[in-house]
Design a protein around this motif. Sequence first.
Motif, PDB file in Angstrom:
ATOM      1  N   PHE A  31       0.874  -1.164   0.311  1.00 40.24           N
ATOM      2  CA  PHE A  31      -0.023  -0.047  -0.092  1.00 40.24           C
ATOM      3  C   PHE A  31       1.012   1.253  -0.109  1.00 40.24           C
ATOM      4  N   LYS A 112       6.533   0.806  -9.759  1.00 40.89           N
ATOM      5  CA  LYS A 112       5.592   0.556  -8.738  1.00 40.89           C
ATOM      6  C   LYS A 112       4.936  -0.939  -8.917  1.00 40.89           C
TER       7      LYS A 112
ATOM      8  N   GLU B   5      -1.068  -3.957 -10.731  1.00 38.57           N
ATOM      9  CA  GLU B   5      -0.699  -3.409  -9.471  1.00 38.57           C
ATOM     10  C   GLU B   5       0.040  -1.983  -9.969  1.00 38.57           C
ATOM     11  N   GLY B   6       0.205  -1.002  -9.175  1.00 41.34           N
ATOM     12  CA  GLY B   6       0.844   0.245  -9.368  1.00 41.34           C
ATOM     13  C   GLY B   6       0.082   1.269 -10.196  1.00 41.34           C
ATOM     14  N   LEU B   8      -3.513   2.002 -10.070  1.00 45.01           N
ATOM     15  CA  LEU B   8      -4.748   2.927  -9.336  1.00 45.01           C
ATOM     16  C   LEU B   8      -4.150   3.703  -8.308  1.00 45.01           C
ATOM     17  N   ILE B  13      -8.379   2.888  -4.984  1.00 45.62           N
ATOM     18  CA  ILE B  13      -7.881   1.378  -4.106  1.00 45.62           C
ATOM     19  C   ILE B  13      -8.663   1.395  -2.773  1.00 45.62           C
ATOM     20  N   PHE B  17     -11.746  -1.561  -1.998  1.00 49.19           N
ATOM     21  CA  PHE B  17     -11.555  -2.136  -0.716  1.00 49.19           C
ATOM     22  C   PHE B  17     -12.941  -2.105   0.228  1.00 49.19           C
ATOM     23  N   GLY B  95      -2.123  -9.452 -10.823  1.00 43.59           N
ATOM     24  CA  GLY B  95      -2.581  -8.675  -9.741  1.00 43.59           C
ATOM     25  C   GLY B  95      -1.955  -8.866  -8.572  1.00 43.59           C
ATOM     26  N   GLY B  96      -2.012  -8.191  -7.488  1.00 49.81           N
ATOM     27  CA  GLY B  96      -1.300  -8.252  -5.962  1.00 49.81           C
ATOM     28  C   GLY B  96      -2.269  -8.023  -5.098  1.00 49.81           C
ATOM     29  N   ILE B  97      -1.627  -7.391  -4.124  1.00 48.70           N
ATOM     30  CA  ILE B  97      -2.571  -7.087  -2.800  1.00 48.70           C
ATOM     31  C   ILE B  97      -3.350  -5.815  -3.025  1.00 48.70           C
ATOM     32  N   THR B  98      -2.776  -4.864  -3.510  1.00 49.53           N
ATOM     33  CA  THR B  98      -3.491  -3.599  -3.604  1.00 49.53           C
ATOM     34  C   THR B  98      -4.749  -3.477  -4.513  1.00 49.53           C
TER      35      THR B  98
END
Lengths: 253, 216
Positions: A31, A112, B5-6, B8, B13, B17, B95-98
């Motif tokens: 994040f 990123k 990733e990276g 948005l 984000i 969520f 895709g990842g976590i965020t």
Amino acid sequence: MMIEESFVNGNSLIHRLNPVLKIGFAIIYSFVVAVSSKFPSLFAALFIALFLVILARLNPRKAAVRLAAVNGIIILFWFFLPFTFQGEALFHIGPFAVTRPGVIFAAGITLKANAILIAFIALVATMRVTTLGHALNSMLIPEKLVQFFLLTYRYLFVIQTEYQKLTRAVKVRGFRPGTNLHTYRTYAYLAGMLFVRASVRGERVYQAMLCRGFKGKFYSLHEYSISKADITCAVFMTAAIVILVVLEWTKII
Amino acid sequence: MHISEGVLSGPVIATGFALAAIGTVIGLKKLDYERIPRAGVLSASFFIASLIHVPIGPSSVHLILNGIIGLLLGWAAFPAILVALTLQAIFFQFGGITTLGVNTVNMALPAVLCYYMFGRLIIRKGNLIESIAAFACGFISVFMSAIMVGLSLMFTEENFFDVATLVVAAHIPVMIIEGIIAVFCVAFLKKVQPSMLPGYIVPQRVFGIDPEIERR
């Protein structure tokens, strides 16, 4: 496509770390990087991610394949952003101006995306899915969701076998995919059959679980203790986050 | 249709969520403990079905099927898609976590909307209405997802307009294919296991024999 956990086998420091620590750091790090925009902090983030992946001693070729796939999508942005952003033109290709803000934005996205994914491979892809499930359970994720997650993971491979059986059956019957209704109907029936079998199997699974005395909870056989290495790493990880935050939100550089 | 990733911005984000959390909580509330194993195994079958590549001209597209996921699971589509995307991140690093929140909402919200829009139409007797509803379900679910991906990009950065338009345009053939697949898939499920579809009324028992058990 093969479904496999490519990075779980290994005996590096990263593989031995406490899973809760790894997930926690991966989440905070992701994040922080996602909302960063300055280049010093993004390069620092990429450096941290690369350091982690080296520490995890992963198969470099496998990791490179994964990153290549991600960057394949990122390239799309390079085709668009430099041309669509308004601003000072760096140079011209034919009638199109390549603008400075566009290039900076595209470069930011590339950094990123790579930093976040390399860190993800190093930290999350190095643990077994079951471990991940139990770790999530101790991290305020609802029990029901964790059960859902673990059951889906458990039956992924069973359903994959069913799928292979069905594709083998259509192949034996001389099926050749093409752009026509027959192909679409065949695939639709194939998917439908998968759903039917999954649904019926799901009910059987629940009955079997009841027979074995399931009382609404999954138990983990592993105990995750906190080792000395965990504490040292936690200190370094906190420091890494602090460095990223300082680089991004203060005016040192 | 993943957003990488990276890309948005922070607010997008966070909104993703928040919405994904609300949908997942509702989905889990509606799912009793005894229905979790069935939903879990079904979710695994959606994951595998999304690996099927359907040829289209010289290229191929993979199935998304979020309309059908919505029909079969209702609100439970939220946890199912959240779980599937998490597993995709682990296995393939798509895709990842965020981006998990945004991607879940972009796929699952159209699924739930399709459940409410077409759930009752599909079980009707009339063959034509049923087929049209099924086609619309497959088509519109992907259409809405593409629009939502476009909006997520636009809310991040206005200059993403061209990329967003491209995303929607590139998915038009996918929408048509998903519509066709949905027609056949719903017709198949209606014949083989109609109790899986929403609005199914269990037939009266005749002489104490459960027709459902008989069919199996």
